[in-house]
Motif scaffolding. Structure first.
Motif, mmCIF file in Angstrom:
data_model
loop_
_atom_site.group_PDB
_atom_site.id
_atom_site.type_symbol
_atom_site.label_atom_id
_atom_site.label_comp_id
_atom_site.label_asym_id
_atom_site.label_seq_id
_atom_site.Cartn_x
_atom_site.Cartn_y
_atom_site.Cartn_z
ATOM 1 N N ALA A 1 17.671 34.196 72.432
ATOM 2 C CA ALA A 1 16.323 34.427 72.979
ATOM 3 C C ALA A 1 15.352 34.835 71.876
ATOM 4 O O ALA A 1 14.208 34.374 71.840
ATOM 5 C CB ALA A 1 16.383 35.502 74.065
ATOM 6 N N LEU A 2 15.803 35.672 70.952
ATOM 7 C CA LEU A 2 14.948 36.106 69.843
ATOM 8 C C LEU A 2 14.577 34.932 68.951
ATOM 9 O O LEU A 2 13.399 34.739 68.614
ATOM 10 C CB LEU A 2 15.671 37.182 69.028
ATOM 11 C CG LEU A 2 14.935 37.733 67.822
ATOM 12 C CD1 LEU A 2 13.751 38.574 68.267
ATOM 13 C CD2 LEU A 2 15.875 38.551 66.958
ATOM 14 N N LEU A 3 15.567 34.121 68.594
ATOM 15 C CA LEU A 3 15.296 32.970 67.733
ATOM 16 C C LEU A 3 14.428 31.933 68.437
ATOM 17 O O LEU A 3 13.567 31.305 67.823
ATOM 18 C CB LEU A 3 16.607 32.343 67.260
ATOM 19 C CG LEU A 3 17.420 33.199 66.287
ATOM 20 C CD1 LEU A 3 18.806 32.610 66.077
ATOM 21 C CD2 LEU A 3 16.696 33.363 64.968
ATOM 22 N N LYS A 4 14.625 31.760 69.737
ATOM 23 C CA LYS A 4 13.803 30.801 70.480
ATOM 24 C C LYS A 4 12.344 31.265 70.534
ATOM 25 O O LYS A 4 11.431 30.454 70.412
ATOM 26 C CB LYS A 4 14.357 30.606 71.884
ATOM 27 C CG LYS A 4 13.693 29.451 72.588
ATOM 28 C CD LYS A 4 14.447 29.086 73.830
ATOM 29 C CE LYS A 4 13.784 27.850 74.379
ATOM 30 N NZ LYS A 4 14.659 26.998 75.081
ATOM 31 N N MET A 5 12.127 32.589 70.685
ATOM 32 C CA MET A 5 10.758 33.107 70.655
ATOM 33 C C MET A 5 10.125 32.856 69.291
ATOM 34 O O MET A 5 8.954 32.515 69.199
ATOM 35 C CB MET A 5 10.738 34.607 70.950
ATOM 36 C CG MET A 5 11.007 34.944 72.396
ATOM 37 S SD MET A 5 10.987 36.712 72.688
ATOM 38 C CE MET A 5 9.241 37.051 72.537
#
Length: 174
Positions: free
Chosen positions: A152-156
């Protein structure tokens, strides 16, 4: 005695090292910040108990980051001097030194190139896992929570990168 000198690092390798080192330094702050903006990250952070400690490392380098979850749900960086030295990170064993932080889970990248690809959005964690770009040690239940949280962090961060954009077949069926 060997008279060989270590090979010189290229400019690309020096850049990759600087980039990965910077993101590892920022990691606890990014997780603490984005748990306020992402319900997915917040859910995974809430799954991890206060005091939960994880480590990211890159083999063949001195690039390591140890983060611990605080009681408030944020993350703080654990200085290397405070990490337990008498137990294997990710082993689940307690340290004899009660003041030392034991590492509950370890994500160990095989190389700087793989770490850079993941941290720059060039490769998703799922693709990296399929290629065995990193190994893990520790309990699976928290490892899954960390994987979801990092995804989720990398996708953001990298939603604009090809690796994280939804494929046309996914968007057409949604």
């Amino acid at each position: 005695m060997s008279d060989q000198t270590p090979p010189r690092r290229t400019a690309a390798q020096r850049f990759q090292t600087l980039y990965v080192r910077t993101l590892l330094r920022l990691l606890p702050h990014l997780l603490s910040l984005f748990r306020h903006t992402s319900p997915r990250i917040r859910a995974e952070v809430d799954y991890l108990a206060p005091g939960y400690t994880f480590m990211l490392s890159v083999r063949g380098t001195n690039l390591t980051c140890v983060c611990a979850r605080t009681a408030q749900g944020s993350f703080k960086r654990v200085p290397p001097r405070d990490v337990a030295r008498d137990v294997e990170p990710g082993s689940g064993l307690d340290s004899a030194d009660k003041n030392a932080a034991t590492v509950d889970y370890v994500i160990d990248f095989r190389s700087l190139a793989y770490a850079f690809l993941c941290f720059s959005g060039g490769m998703t964690l799922q693709d990296a896992l399929a290629q065995r770009a990193f190994s893990t040690r520790g309990p699976n239940n928290t490892g899954v929570a960390l994987t979801y949280m990092f995804t989720a962090l990398l996708k953001m961060f990298f939603g604009w990168r090809k690796a994280y954009r939804p494929s046309p077949s996914t968007t057409a069926t949604s």
